[in-house]
Motif scaffolding. Structure first.
Motif, PDB file in Angstrom:
ATOM      1  N   SER A  89      69.668  71.519 -21.112  1.00 15.02           N
ATOM      2  CA  SER A  89      69.340  70.751 -22.313  1.00 15.02           C
ATOM      3  C   SER A  89      68.869  69.341 -21.981  1.00 15.02           C
ATOM      4  O   SER A  89      68.215  68.698 -22.798  1.00 15.02           O
ATOM      5  N   ASP A  90      69.176  68.839 -20.789  1.00 15.47           N
ATOM      6  CA  ASP A  90      68.757  67.501 -20.375  1.00 15.47           C
ATOM      7  C   ASP A  90      67.321  67.471 -19.864  1.00 15.47           C
ATOM      8  O   ASP A  90      66.710  66.419 -19.805  1.00 15.47           O
ATOM      9  N   ARG A  91      66.784  68.594 -19.522  1.00 14.60           N
ATOM     10  CA  ARG A  91      65.422  68.635 -18.987  1.00 14.60           C
ATOM     11  C   ARG A  91      64.426  68.269 -20.074  1.00 14.60           C
ATOM     12  O   ARG A  91      64.535  68.733 -21.202  1.00 14.60           O
ATOM     13  N   PRO A  92      63.452  67.432 -19.711  1.00 15.98           N
ATOM     14  CA  PRO A  92      62.431  67.120 -20.725  1.00 15.98           C
ATOM     15  C   PRO A  92      61.591  68.369 -20.981  1.00 15.98           C
ATOM     16  O   PRO A  92      61.363  69.175 -20.082  1.00 15.98           O
ATOM     17  N   THR A  93      61.174  68.495 -22.201  1.00 15.09           N
ATOM     18  CA  THR A  93      60.361  69.657 -22.533  1.00 15.09           C
ATOM     19  C   THR A  93      58.971  69.445 -21.942  1.00 15.09           C
ATOM     20  O   THR A  93      58.418  68.341 -22.010  1.00 15.09           O
ATOM     21  N   PRO A  94      58.419  70.466 -21.341  1.00 19.67           N
ATOM     22  CA  PRO A  94      57.090  70.292 -20.747  1.00 19.67           C
ATOM     23  C   PRO A  94      56.066  70.038 -21.843  1.00 19.67           C
ATOM     24  O   PRO A  94      56.097  70.662 -22.897  1.00 19.67           O
TER      25      PRO A  94
END
Length: 111
Positions: A89-94
């Motif tokens: 959930s911490d990953r930025p959305t591409p």
């Protein structure tokens, strides 16, 4: 774990079988045969009881320690799953790369 055909024995039955091994002087296999149960089942109950009494080999876990270890492993597994979810959930959305528009020509260039 066993399937629906696995026999379940009461704690009282297990205690009595272990006491019979202790008091009779017979082997675990002989007592198991007399009772009509698996010698491996009786051997496991006997070992567990000896460990709980502190009579078994060093390093053998007691029932309480075994239960705590099982609980801690489950808790650890759940925490690892939570960590994985939080990492995702911490990953930025591409983002899609935006199309570059050619720069507008200056008005004086249109001659």
């Amino acid at each position: 774990m066993g399937n629906k055909h696995t026999k379940r024995y009461t704690e009282e039955f297990k205690r009595d079988a272990i006491a019979l091994v202790d008091s009779s002087g017979k082997t675990v296999t002989a007592v198991a045969r007399e009772l009509g149960i698996s010698s491996e089942s009786l051997r496991g109950w006997y070992r567990r009881t000896k460990a709980d009494r502190g009579e078994d080999a060093p390093g053998e876990l007691t029932s309480a320690e075994r239960d705590e270890l099982r609980r801690l492993r489950k808790e650890n597994r759940e925490q690892q799953q939570t960590i994985e979810i939080l990492k995702k959930s911490d990953r930025p959305t591409p983002r899609r790369p935006q199309r570059k528009t050619p720069p507008a020509s200056p008005p004086w260039a249109a001659v």
